[in-house]
Design a protein around this motif. Structure first.
Motif, PDB file in Angstrom:
ATOM      1  N   VAL A  86       0.849  -1.181   0.000  1.00  0.00           N
ATOM      2  CA  VAL A  86       0.000   0.000   0.000  1.00  0.00           C
ATOM      3  C   VAL A  86       0.892   1.240   0.000  1.00  0.00           C
ATOM      4  N   PHE A  87       0.284   2.399  -0.209  1.00  0.00           N
ATOM      5  CA  PHE A  87       1.021   3.653  -0.175  1.00  0.00           C
ATOM      6  C   PHE A  87       1.860   3.743   1.098  1.00  0.00           C
ATOM      7  N   GLY A  88       3.093   4.188   0.934  1.00  0.00           N
ATOM      8  CA  GLY A  88       3.965   4.423   2.078  1.00  0.00           C
ATOM      9  C   GLY A  88       4.796   3.245   2.515  1.00  0.00           C
ATOM     10  N   CYS A  89       4.406   2.028   2.135  1.00  0.00           N
ATOM     11  CA  CYS A  89       5.161   0.865   2.597  1.00  0.00           C
ATOM     12  C   CYS A  89       6.446   0.706   1.791  1.00  0.00           C
ATOM     13  N   THR A  90       7.364  -0.036   2.353  1.00  0.00           N
ATOM     14  CA  THR A  90       8.606  -0.382   1.669  1.00  0.00           C
ATOM     15  C   THR A  90       8.525  -1.859   1.342  1.00  0.00           C
ATOM     16  N   VAL A  91       8.832  -2.187   0.091  1.00  0.00           N
ATOM     17  CA  VAL A  91       8.732  -3.571  -0.369  1.00  0.00           C
ATOM     18  C   VAL A  91      10.080  -4.066  -0.857  1.00  0.00           C
ATOM     19  N   LEU A  92      10.261  -5.350  -0.722  1.00  0.00           N
ATOM     20  CA  LEU A  92      11.443  -6.016  -1.259  1.00  0.00           C
ATOM     21  C   LEU A  92      10.965  -6.884  -2.411  1.00  0.00           C
ATOM     22  N   LEU A  93      11.504  -6.596  -3.602  1.00  0.00           N
ATOM     23  CA  LEU A  93      11.139  -7.339  -4.806  1.00  0.00           C
ATOM     24  C   LEU A  93      12.332  -8.136  -5.306  1.00  0.00           C
ATOM     25  N   GLU A  94      12.030  -9.261  -5.956  1.00  0.00           N
ATOM     26  CA  GLU A  94      13.074 -10.035  -6.615  1.00  0.00           C
ATOM     27  C   GLU A  94      12.715 -10.128  -8.097  1.00  0.00           C
ATOM     28  N   ASN A  95      13.668  -9.753  -8.934  1.00  0.00           N
ATOM     29  CA  ASN A  95      13.489  -9.903 -10.367  1.00  0.00           C
ATOM     30  C   ASN A  95      13.605 -11.394 -10.664  1.00  0.00           C
ATOM     31  N   ILE A  96      12.547 -11.996 -11.153  1.00  0.00           N
ATOM     32  CA  ILE A  96      12.523 -13.445 -11.353  1.00  0.00           C
ATOM     33  C   ILE A  96      13.532 -13.891 -12.406  1.00  0.00           C
ATOM     34  N   ASP A  97      13.790 -13.050 -13.421  1.00  0.00           N
ATOM     35  CA  ASP A  97      14.735 -13.420 -14.475  1.00  0.00           C
ATOM     36  C   ASP A  97      16.191 -13.370 -14.016  1.00  0.00           C
ATOM     37  N   THR A  98      16.531 -12.355 -13.207  1.00  0.00           N
ATOM     38  CA  THR A  98      17.931 -12.164 -12.833  1.00  0.00           C
ATOM     39  C   THR A  98      18.242 -12.575 -11.405  1.00  0.00           C
ATOM     40  N   GLY A  99      17.228 -12.697 -10.560  1.00  0.00           N
ATOM     41  CA  GLY A  99      17.446 -13.019  -9.148  1.00  0.00           C
ATOM     42  C   GLY A  99      17.834 -11.800  -8.329  1.00  0.00           C
ATOM     43  N   GLU A 100      17.947 -10.638  -8.979  1.00  0.00           N
ATOM     44  CA  GLU A 100      18.332  -9.409  -8.288  1.00  0.00           C
ATOM     45  C   GLU A 100      17.202  -8.960  -7.364  1.00  0.00           C
TER      46      GLU A 100
END
Length: 155
Positions: A86-100
């Motif tokens: 939601v607005f304001g939150c901090t998220v951790l994403l992983e690029n599925i193709d690169t693993g970054e």
């Protein structure tokens, strides 16, 4: 008037800019216009023309900031749920193709700064993330092609 979400930090930043324009930039520019007028013929006075253009920019920006502050909907990210993006939150994403892995905070359009890892909720990636939960896939159609992320964690 449509409300625009903003954090308190973003609101204070806009407010400080507005005060700076009103208390510092505007008076300094008025002085520059007066000095340029004193040089005589205004039709060929580049300093006068530049100062008038600067005045127009300052007044426009003051109006824009006034509108943004009036339409601001200040949201405290600490009071929002942590189970979905939601607005304001901090998220951790992983690029599925690169693993970054990459961390972003979702903010309003006036606060976004990619170098500080703050992206707008109205950006394509921001829109794709809203409402997602950890473990969900985030699909993005970017100019360079489709990208697929996994939302790892909401911090």
């Amino acid at each position: 008037m449509e409300k625009t979400p903003i954090t308190m930090r973003g609101y204070e930043t806009l407010k400080k800019e507005l005060e700076h324009l009103k208390r510092v930039e505007r008076p300094a520019n008025i002085k520059a216009i007066e000095e340029a007028r004193a040089h005589g013929d205004l039709s060929e006075n580049a300093e006068f023309e530049a100062a008038k253009n600067r005045q127009s920019f300052i007044e426009g920006r003051i109006g824009e900031l006034g509108y943004k502050l009036a339409s601001a909907d200040i949201i405290n990210p600490d009071e929002l749920p942590k189970d979905r993006a939601v607005f304001g939150c901090t998220v951790l994403l992983e690029n599925i193709d690169t693993g970054e892995e990459i961390k972003y905070q979702l903010v309003g359009p006036d606060e976004s700064d990619i170098e500080k890892k703050r992206i707008s909720v109205s950006s394509p990636l921001g829109q794709a993330m809203i409402g997602k939960e950890p473990g969900d896939e985030v699909k993005l159609n970017a100019p360079g092609g489709k990208r697929l992320y996994e939302l790892i964690e909401i911090l």
